[in-house]
Design a protein around this motif. Sequence first.
Motif, PDB file in Angstrom:
ATOM      1  N   SER A 329      -6.536   3.423  -6.165  1.00 23.17           N
ATOM      2  CA  SER A 329      -4.671   4.386  -6.388  1.00 23.17           C
ATOM      3  C   SER A 329      -5.956   4.983  -7.864  1.00 23.17           C
ATOM      4  CB  SER A 329      -4.016   3.263  -7.295  1.00 23.17           C
ATOM      5  OG  SER A 329      -4.515   2.876  -8.581  1.00 23.17           O
ATOM      6  N   ARG A 330      -5.607   5.633  -7.863  1.00 25.73           N
ATOM      7  CA  ARG A 330      -5.760   6.836  -8.735  1.00 25.73           C
ATOM      8  C   ARG A 330      -5.696   6.533 -10.387  1.00 25.73           C
ATOM      9  NH1 ARG A 330      -1.145  10.622 -10.959  1.00 25.73           N
ATOM     10  NH2 ARG A 330      -3.213  12.619 -10.948  1.00 25.73           N
ATOM     11  N   ALA A 331      -5.110   5.299 -10.917  1.00 25.16           N
ATOM     12  CA  ALA A 331      -5.306   4.393 -12.051  1.00 25.16           C
ATOM     13  C   ALA A 331      -6.291   4.336 -11.534  1.00 25.16           C
ATOM     14  CB  ALA A 331      -4.105   4.190 -12.394  1.00 25.16           C
ATOM     15  N   ALA A 332      -6.639   3.357 -10.656  1.00 26.33           N
ATOM     16  CA  ALA A 332      -7.735   1.966 -10.516  1.00 26.33           C
ATOM     17  C   ALA A 332      -8.832   3.317 -10.679  1.00 26.33           C
ATOM     18  CB  ALA A 332      -7.715   1.406  -9.645  1.00 26.33           C
ATOM     19  N   ALA A 333      -9.061   4.503  -9.592  1.00 21.78           N
ATOM     20  CA  ALA A 333     -10.262   5.099  -9.146  1.00 21.78           C
ATOM     21  C   ALA A 333     -10.606   5.310 -10.738  1.00 21.78           C
ATOM     22  CB  ALA A 333      -9.987   6.297  -8.395  1.00 21.78           C
ATOM     23  N   LYS A 334      -9.588   5.771 -12.057  1.00 24.67           N
ATOM     24  CA  LYS A 334     -10.094   7.051 -12.981  1.00 24.67           C
ATOM     25  C   LYS A 334     -11.066   5.219 -13.937  1.00 24.67           C
ATOM     26  CE  LYS A 334      -8.828   9.288 -16.729  1.00 24.67           C
ATOM     27  NZ  LYS A 334      -7.390   9.656 -17.497  1.00 24.67           N
ATOM     28  N   ALA A 335     -10.030   4.389 -13.347  1.00 28.54           N
ATOM     29  CA  ALA A 335     -10.694   2.904 -14.448  1.00 28.54           C
ATOM     30  C   ALA A 335     -12.322   2.944 -14.076  1.00 28.54           C
ATOM     31  CB  ALA A 335     -10.261   1.823 -14.152  1.00 28.54           C
ATOM     32  N   ALA A 336     -12.200   3.149 -12.665  1.00 26.48           N
ATOM     33  CA  ALA A 336     -13.872   2.755 -11.730  1.00 26.48           C
ATOM     34  C   ALA A 336     -14.468   4.201 -12.015  1.00 26.48           C
ATOM     35  CB  ALA A 336     -13.539   2.362 -10.516  1.00 26.48           C
ATOM     36  N   ARG A 337     -13.999   4.814 -12.393  1.00 25.47           N
ATOM     37  CA  ARG A 337     -14.658   6.252 -11.599  1.00 25.47           C
ATOM     38  C   ARG A 337     -15.330   6.949 -10.519  1.00 25.47           C
ATOM     39  NH1 ARG A 337     -19.327   6.410 -17.293  1.00 25.47           N
ATOM     40  NH2 ARG A 337     -17.714   6.028 -18.475  1.00 25.47           N
ATOM     41  N   LYS A 338     -13.667   6.242  -9.571  1.00 27.13           N
ATOM     42  CA  LYS A 338     -14.162   6.397  -8.100  1.00 27.13           C
ATOM     43  C   LYS A 338     -13.548   7.521  -7.746  1.00 27.13           C
ATOM     44  CE  LYS A 338     -17.050   2.769  -7.068  1.00 27.13           C
ATOM     45  NZ  LYS A 338     -18.497   2.941  -6.562  1.00 27.13           N
ATOM     46  N   THR A 339     -13.190   7.434  -6.411  1.00 37.70           N
ATOM     47  CA  THR A 339     -11.882   8.960  -5.809  1.00 37.70           C
ATOM     48  C   THR A 339     -11.245   7.968  -5.068  1.00 37.70           C
ATOM     49  OG1 THR A 339     -14.273  10.323  -5.687  1.00 37.70           O
ATOM     50  CG2 THR A 339     -12.218  11.071  -4.245  1.00 37.70           C
ATOM     51  N   PRO A 340      -9.837   8.191  -5.473  1.00 42.35           N
ATOM     52  CA  PRO A 340      -8.821   7.300  -4.707  1.00 42.35           C
ATOM     53  C   PRO A 340      -9.296   7.756  -3.854  1.00 42.35           C
ATOM     54  CG  PRO A 340      -8.159   8.909  -6.898  1.00 42.35           C
ATOM     55  CD  PRO A 340      -9.042   9.574  -6.268  1.00 42.35           C
ATOM     56  N   THR A 341      -8.673   7.054  -3.151  1.00 41.29           N
ATOM     57  CA  THR A 341      -8.737   6.851  -1.532  1.00 41.29           C
ATOM     58  C   THR A 341      -7.411   6.668  -0.544  1.00 41.29           C
ATOM     59  OG1 THR A 341      -8.564   4.216  -1.067  1.00 41.29           O
ATOM     60  CG2 THR A 341     -10.473   5.462  -1.768  1.00 41.29           C
ATOM     61  N   GLY A 342      -5.835   7.413  -1.554  1.00 45.31           N
ATOM     62  CA  GLY A 342      -5.170   7.327  -1.268  1.00 45.31           C
ATOM     63  C   GLY A 342      -4.227   5.412  -0.855  1.00 45.31           C
ATOM     64  N   HIS A 343      -4.454   4.609  -1.692  1.00 47.19           N
ATOM     65  CA  HIS A 343      -3.995   3.637  -1.484  1.00 47.19           C
ATOM     66  C   HIS A 343      -2.503   3.500  -2.181  1.00 47.19           C
ATOM     67  CE1 HIS A 343      -7.081   4.111   2.301  1.00 47.19           C
ATOM     68  NE2 HIS A 343      -6.611   3.399   1.607  1.00 47.19           N
ATOM     69  N   GLY A 344      -2.391   4.296  -3.067  1.00 45.38           N
ATOM     70  CA  GLY A 344      -1.290   3.474  -3.875  1.00 45.38           C
ATOM     71  C   GLY A 344      -0.104   3.674  -3.624  1.00 45.38           C
ATOM     72  N   PHE A 345       0.891   2.710  -4.396  1.00 44.52           N
ATOM     73  CA  PHE A 345       2.019   2.070  -4.694  1.00 44.52           C
ATOM     74  C   PHE A 345       2.879   3.027  -4.600  1.00 44.52           C
ATOM     75  CE2 PHE A 345       0.355  -1.855  -3.086  1.00 44.52           C
ATOM     76  CZ  PHE A 345       1.001  -1.874  -1.603  1.00 44.52           C
ATOM     77  N   PRO A 346       4.452   3.112  -4.693  1.00 42.64           N
ATOM     78  CA  PRO A 346       5.002   4.188  -5.541  1.00 42.64           C
ATOM     79  C   PRO A 346       4.945   3.652  -7.185  1.00 42.64           C
ATOM     80  CG  PRO A 346       5.929   4.117  -3.432  1.00 42.64           C
ATOM     81  CD  PRO A 346       4.549   3.072  -3.743  1.00 42.64           C
ATOM     82  N   LEU A 347       4.509   4.639  -8.049  1.00 44.39           N
ATOM     83  CA  LEU A 347       4.520   4.326  -9.824  1.00 44.39           C
ATOM     84  C   LEU A 347       6.254   4.013 -10.023  1.00 44.39           C
ATOM     85  CD1 LEU A 347       1.682   6.199 -11.236  1.00 44.39           C
ATOM     86  CD2 LEU A 347       1.921   3.379 -10.860  1.00 44.39           C
ATOM     87  N   PRO A 348       7.053   2.679 -11.305  1.00 37.94           N
ATOM     88  CA  PRO A 348       5.342   1.775 -11.854  1.00 37.94           C
ATOM     89  C   PRO A 348       5.554   1.108 -10.796  1.00 37.94           C
ATOM     90  CG  PRO A 348       7.598   2.091 -12.803  1.00 37.94           C
ATOM     91  CD  PRO A 348       8.069   3.006 -12.050  1.00 37.94           C
ATOM     92  N   ASN A 349       4.799   0.379 -10.733  1.00 35.23           N
ATOM     93  CA  ASN A 349       4.327  -0.898  -9.723  1.00 35.23           C
ATOM     94  C   ASN A 349       3.044  -2.261 -10.491  1.00 35.23           C
ATOM     95  OD1 ASN A 349       1.711  -1.099  -8.363  1.00 35.23           O
ATOM     96  ND2 ASN A 349       2.068   0.512  -7.759  1.00 35.23           N
ATOM     97  N   GLU A 350       3.155  -2.894 -10.429  1.00 32.11           N
ATOM     98  CA  GLU A 350       2.148  -4.187 -11.615  1.00 32.11           C
ATOM     99  C   GLU A 350       0.520  -4.618  -9.906  1.00 32.11           C
ATOM    100  OE1 GLU A 350       3.676  -8.290 -10.980  1.00 32.11           O
ATOM    101  OE2 GLU A 350       5.676  -7.445 -10.581  1.00 32.11           O
TER     102      GLU A 350
END
Length: 467
Positions: A329-350
Motif C-alpha cells: 500500500s502507499r503507507a507500507a511502501a513509504k515505510a519500506a522505501r518502496k514503490t506502491p504496487t496498488g494493493h492497498g485496502f480502503p482506509l482506514p484499515n488494520e
Amino acid sequence: MSSVRKSAPVRRVGKPAASQLFPERELRDIVETVLRLAKSTASDETEVHVDETISALTRFANNAIHQNVAEHGLTISIRTLADGRTARATTNRTDEDSLRAALQASLSLAHSQPKDPRLLPLPGRQRYRPVNRFVKQTAALTPEDRARAVRRACDLAIKNGQVAAGIFSSAQSQSALGNSRGLFAAYRDTHAVFSITMQDGSAASWAKANAASVRDIDPQQLARRAGEKAHRAANARELTPGRYTVILEPAAVLDLVGFLFYDFSATAINDQRSCFNERMGKQVFGKNISIVDDVYHPLQLGAPFDGEGIPRQKVLLTDRGIPGNLVYSRAAAKAARKTPTGHGFPLPNEYGEAPMNLVFSGGHSSLEEMVASTDRGLLVTRLWYIREVDPYEKIMTGMTRDGLFLVENGRVTSAVRNFRFNQSLLEMLRNVEQLSPSVRATGEEAFEMVVPAMKIRDFHFSEVTKF
C-alpha cells in the motif's frame, strides 16, 4: 417466492431500467457533489467511493426452483482527513442533505480518532490500464434464462434418479472513486455463478463455475459431472488415516492456497505475522511453483486500481518456489522505501494490503494423466471447514467432501469415506509432482483465483470423519 429490494432512490433526470446500472456520469456527479460540499467543512481532504450492484439469484432444491430474489443497491462511502486524523462514513441516500450528513459524520468520527503519524495526503490524478469485464449477455440474463438452465439440470437429475440442489446467480456492478486532489477512477464488471450438488442415495457430489461471461458457464455439463461423481461416490470404503498421494482438483487447490494471500503483504511481514518472515529469497516451495498477482490476467475479475485509487501492478510474488516480492500500500511502501504496487485496502484499515488476483503457474498434465500415473492415491473433489492451525508453518486443518475416490494402478476404483487433514501448505507446495493447466477456479473457502489441479505426494490425513 420472489422479492426485490432497492436502496433509496438516486436523484437523476432519466432513471435507467431496473436491470441496468446507472451511467458512469451519475456516479461522477455524486462524487463531485460530495467534494463540493466538503469545501465548506473542516475537512482538509476528502475521498468518495460509490458502489452499485445489481444481483439476482435463482435457488433450487429437491429438483425444483424454490426461490428467486433480486437486489439493486448503491452506497456512498466518504472518508475525510482532518488534522492528521481520518475516518469514514457511509450512506445509501444521494440527496444533498444525506450526503452532507454523511460527510459531517465522517468528520465527527475523524476528530474522535488519535492522530496517525503514518497518514499520508491523498494521491493525485492517476493513469489506469483499461480492462473490459462487462459482458452484455450476463447483464441481460433474466429469471427465465436461469430457470431454463436449472430446469435442464433438474431434468437430468430426475432421469438418473438423483436429487439436485444449488444456485444460479448473475450480477453486474460498478464503482467510482474520486478525491479532492483530482483523482477519479471507475470500473464495472459482470459475473455469473452456477453451483450444483447432486445427491444419489446417501452419496453426493458437487460442481461450480464462476465467470464474467455467462457463456463461459455450462450448467448442463456441471450437472452431468456432479451427477456422475455422486453415482460413483456410493458405497464408500473406509481407509486408514496417514499420508497419501493426492490429486487435488482446482476447487480443492483454490480453497487451500487461498489462505496464503495475506502472507504476501508488506504490512504482514512488518508485523511479523506472515509465514514468509525469515523466508523471503529462500527456496520455500518446489521449483514448479510460481505465483503472480495479476489483475489484468484474462481469467481474472477486479478493478485496475486499489482502495486509494493507485493503479494495480502485476507482481511476481514467487519465482520457481522462491518468494521474492511483496505487495505494498502507499503507507507500507513509504515505510519500506518502496514503490506502491496498488494493493492497498480502503482506509482506514488494520490489514494494509494484499494480493487479490493470484495466478498460480500451471503445467501440462490433465486430471486423467495424473490418475493414470498414480499407483495408489486419492482424488479429491473439494475441501471444506478449513481453519489455520499454525500461521507460521501454514498448517491447515479441514475435511474432504462431495467426492473422495481411491486411485489404484492408474484408475479410480472406489469411493472413500471422508478424511480430516492436517497439512502444512509450505510442505504441500514442496511436494507437487504434476500440474494441470491453470483455470479460473471457484470454491467455498477462498475467493476466485487462477490455479491448476495438483498431484501431491505425502498429503497428511489425520482421521476419518463421521460422514
